[in-house]
Each structure stands twice: as structure tokens, then as C-alpha cells.
Write a protein that holds these residues in place. Structure first.
Motif, PDB file in Angstrom:
ATOM      1  N   UNK A 174       0.740  -1.291  -0.317  1.00  0.00           N
ATOM      2  CA  UNK A 174       0.353   0.004   0.049  1.00  0.00           C
ATOM      3  C   UNK A 174       0.538   1.265   0.377  1.00  0.00           C
ATOM      4  N   UNK A 175       0.390   2.559   0.246  1.00  0.00           N
ATOM      5  CA  UNK A 175       0.883   3.878   0.045  1.00  0.00           C
ATOM      6  C   UNK A 175       1.304   3.601   2.156  1.00  0.00           C
ATOM      7  N   UNK A 176       2.745   3.947   2.031  1.00  0.00           N
ATOM      8  CA  UNK A 176       2.362   4.718   3.347  1.00  0.00           C
ATOM      9  C   UNK A 176       1.542   4.890   4.054  1.00  0.00           C
ATOM     10  N   UNK A 177       1.204   5.738   3.898  1.00  0.00           N
ATOM     11  CA  UNK A 177      -0.283   6.817   4.566  1.00  0.00           C
ATOM     12  C   UNK A 177      -1.243   4.969   5.011  1.00  0.00           C
ATOM     13  N   UNK A 178      -1.839   3.953   3.965  1.00  0.00           N
ATOM     14  CA  UNK A 178      -2.685   3.073   3.875  1.00  0.00           C
ATOM     15  C   UNK A 178      -2.476   1.912   4.766  1.00  0.00           C
ATOM     16  N   UNK A 179      -0.476   1.568   4.913  1.00  0.00           N
ATOM     17  CA  UNK A 179      -0.264   1.203   6.324  1.00  0.00           C
ATOM     18  C   UNK A 179      -0.095   1.833   7.587  1.00  0.00           C
ATOM     19  N   UNK A 180      -0.327   2.768   7.425  1.00  0.00           N
ATOM     20  CA  UNK A 180       0.425   3.337   8.778  1.00  0.00           C
ATOM     21  C   UNK A 180      -1.234   3.350   9.370  1.00  0.00           C
ATOM     22  N   UNK A 181      -2.548   3.788   8.450  1.00  0.00           N
ATOM     23  CA  UNK A 181      -3.622   4.072   8.988  1.00  0.00           C
ATOM     24  C   UNK A 181      -4.675   2.795   9.051  1.00  0.00           C
TER      25      UNK A 181
END
Ligand code: ATP
Length: 366
Positions: free
Chosen positions: A218-225
Motif C-alpha cells: 500500500x501507500x505509506x499512509x494506507x499501511x500506517x492508518x
């Protein structure tokens, strides 16, 4: 599919009885910065070496622009690799190092000189050509190692933890430089690292690996959130982890009880209603509001009175470890405006967070 998209299809590699890479599939769009992130031993290097052609997979395929490169030897693949130990030739000048691959390809001298000069300018070292390698700083050597690969105009550049040997400050600086360089040049970068901060800062997409398998792309944001597994929730970014049992479960919300008897509300539930085992909850330090008065947290369904156990001062990234009455500890990010900077160890504070900030997974998936 674009001309140089990279596709990995069901790639598998087994050593004796250990499956180092287990049916891994993903596509890297042309021109993107793609990272493969995972802990030591998860299979990153094995995957990268298969891409480069240094080892052969047991099964699966590697395609560039829809065409398999499996039968091509490393030097015939449109792929170049930057190693952690940069493997620059110490007995050659910077220009000779960058020119090396072009000379082997038999290009004429004038063209080599012109392409080397252009590449040195691109990595912001236009005057470094006559220098010896040992006259360069760590960061400059890094750029020359990358220039030496990029001058060959590969479709794909593989980077094997290239910042691993640098000190912390330089690594932070090089992260930004590498990201800018990739965006400027537009060559596809496939970067492997066990450092989640490197992957988050630089990448367009990240593939998280665990024990030879892909956990999530995923995008960094998807993985994080929006981590899809407990492993990703725990590995990507900093999180408080609490072992729990499930008290009640309806479609919208789960009530959990931690081992120490603290009740938590979660609406970010990755647990099937029929599951009755233990659970693990993750709460990000910055998702928790900290205040001196209770009124500030009274609207949160998760609210606790706690004592400051320690202050971890780090400028705008400061946090505190809070001791909860039930016995657990939570890390809480302090407001960046310095409002809570005068907190004292032992002081009583109030914390609260929303149920959607409690990410909850079955324990057996960790
Ligand atoms: P690190 O970050 O520590 O380099 P990694 O994620 O790159 O780790 P790999 O080097 O790909 O992991 O190793 C994956 C697994 O395969 C490990 O358990 C490793 O011990 C094993 N392995 C790697 N190479 C070999 C080999 N040549 N023979 C046997 N086992 C190997």
C-alpha cells in the motif's frame, strides 16, 4: 501495463526446508519508488537477488513490461543494483567509476565523457570527476554509487539497504536526497530496508514482508492508518500494543479488556464475530489526547486518568510514558506546540481517544 512495469508473479525460493520467499506477487509501476520492508530474515535480500538474477527462483516469474527476464543473466537484465557496501573501485577516479559500465559496453570516449559529466551534475557533484573515491564523504560515495548505475539507464534500480552503513544524521539527509533524485530522474527504484521510517518517507508504495510472505502492499499512509494485519500494525510506525480478551462484540464496536483489567472500545475491528480467542489492540501515541483537566477528554469513549512515568523529550516529537492505574503503560505523543512541555514525572493527567483509533486483531495472527 506500461513498457517497464515490473511484475513479480508467485515467486518462490526455498533453501533446504526453509521457504525464504513464499509465492510473492506484486507489480511495481514504471517510474515509482517502491520499497520492500520487513524484519531481518523475512526474505527481502533473497527476493532482490532473484530480481537481479544472482539466484534463480524455484517457481514463479519476473516480468518487465510483460516479458519474462528469468532466462536472462544478470548483465543482460535491464536492472542495476546498488549494494549497501557500495563496491566502488578505490583505485579509479570518480569519473572512471561512473564510466566503468559504459566503457564495458564499448561506447566511444567522447560520448562516455559527456554522459558521465551529465550524470555527475544530476547527482549534484559536477566537479567530482577527477577526485579519488577516498576523497569523498559517505553521502557523496552513495551518490556516486547510484550515478554509476543510473548512467547505464536501467529500467529498474535495485537498492539493497544503501543507507545502512551511514550515520544517523547523514541517513536522514540521504532519505530526502534519494527521494528527490528518484522523482527527478524517473527511473523505477526498488528499495529494500528493515527501517520503516526510510520506507515511509521515500516510497510511493511499500510491500511489507514477514517470514517470506507479503503481508500488505500500500501507500505509506494506507499501511500506517489502515494496516490489514497485526504484524503491519506493530511493525509500521510506533504503536502501543495491548493484549486483550473480547468482552462483547456487535457490528460497530468491540469492548475489550486488557490483561490488567482496563476496558477499551474499538471500532477498527479486524476480528470476525465468531472469534472467541484473545485479541491484540494497537493505539498510536499521537491518537491519544493528553490534558490536565478531565473535561478535555470527557467526550472520548476511551478515557483514563494516568500518571506521568517518564518524559521523552525530543523537540516537536516529544512523548511521555504514562502509567495507568491498572498497571499498563502507554506512550502518548505530547502536543507539538509545547503546551504540555512542563509536565512533571508523577503528575496526574487525563487521556482519551476515539474507538476508531483502537485497531484490534485476533492474537493468533501476530
Ligand atoms: P536481512 O535484513 O537480515 O538481510 P532478509 O530479509 O534480507 O534479512 P534473507 O537474507 O532473504 O532475509 O533471508 C531469508 C531467510 O533465508 C533467512 O532465514 C536466511 O537465513 C535464509 N537464507 C538466506 N540465504 C540462504 C542460503 N544461501 N542458504 C540457506 N538459507 C539462506
Amino acid at each position: 501495463m506500461a513498457e517497464s512495469d515490473l511484475s513479480i508473479i508467485n515467486l518462490t525460493k526455498t533453501y533446504d526446508r526453509l521457504t525464504a520467499v513464499d509465492r510473492v506477487s506484486f507489480t511495481v509501476p514504471q517510474g515509482s519508488f517502491f520499497s520492500i520492508l520487513g524484519p531481518s530474515g523475512c526474505g527481502k535480500t533473497t527476493l532482490l537477488r532473484m530480481l537481479a538474477g544472482f539466484i534463480s527462483p524455484d517457481s514463479g516469474d519476473i516480468c518487465i513490461g510483460g516479458t519474462s527476464v528469468l532466462n536472462l543473466p544478470p548483465n543482460r537484465r535491464p536492472i542495476n543494483m546498488v549494494f549497501q557496501h557500495l563496491a566502488l573501485f578505490p583505485n579509479m577516479t570518480v569519473a572512471e567509476n561512473v564510466a566503468y559500465g559504459l566503457r564495458r559496453r564499448g561506447l566511444d570516449k567522447a560520448e562516455i565523457a559527456q554522459r558521465v559529466q551529465k550524470m555527475l551534475a544530476r547527482v549534484s557533484l559536477p566537479d567530482a570527476g577527477p577526485k579519488q573515491i577516498d576523497q569523498l564523504s559517505g553521502g557523496q560515495k552513495q551518490r556516486i554509487a547510484i550515478a554509476r548505475c543510473l548512467v547505464l539507464e536501467p529500467a529498474l534500480l535495485l537498492l539493497d539497504e544503501p543507507l545502512g552503513a551511514l550515520d544517523l544524521k547523514l541517513r536522514e539527509h540521504m532519505k530526502i536526497e534519494l527521494k528527490q533524485l528518484q522523482a527527478e530522474i524517473g527511473t523505477t527504484f526498488v528499495y529494500i530496508t528493515h527501517d520503516q521510517s526510510e520506507a515511509l518517507v521515500m516510497s510511493d508504495h511499500v510491500a511489507v514482508m514477514n517470514r517470506g510472505r507479503l503481508e500488505q502492499i500500500g501507500t505509506p499512509q494506507e499501511l500506517y492508518y489502515k494496516p490489514k494485519s497485526a504484524f503491519v500494525a506493530g511493525f509500521v510506525g510506533v504503536s502501543n500494543r495491548l493484549n486483550c480478551r473480547i468482552v462483547s462484540h456487535n457490528n460497530a464496536e468491540l469492548i475489550l479488556e486488557t490483561q490488567q483489567g482496563l476496558n477499551l472500545h474499538s471500532s477498527a475491528i479486524k476480528i470476525d464475530k465468531t472469534y472467541t480467542g484473545s485479541a491484540v489492540a494497537y493505539v498510536r501515541p499521537e491518537a491519544i489526547l493528553i490534558a490536565r483537566d478531565h473535561a478535555a477528554v470527557s467526550s472520548f469513549s476511551n478515557q483514563i486518568e494516568a500518571k506521568i512515568g517518564s518524559i521523552l523529550f525530543d523537540g516537536a516529537n516529544s512523548s511521555a510514558i504514562l502509567n495507568l492505574p491498572q498497571g499498563e503503560s502507554l506512550m502518548v505523543a505530547l502536543p507539538q506546540d509545547g503546551r504540555m512541555s512542563m509536565l512533571q514525572v508523577g503528575e496526574t493527567v487525563h487521556i482519551g481517544w476515539h474507538p476508531e483509533a483502537t485497531l484490534c486483531f485476533p492474537e493468533n495472527t501476530v
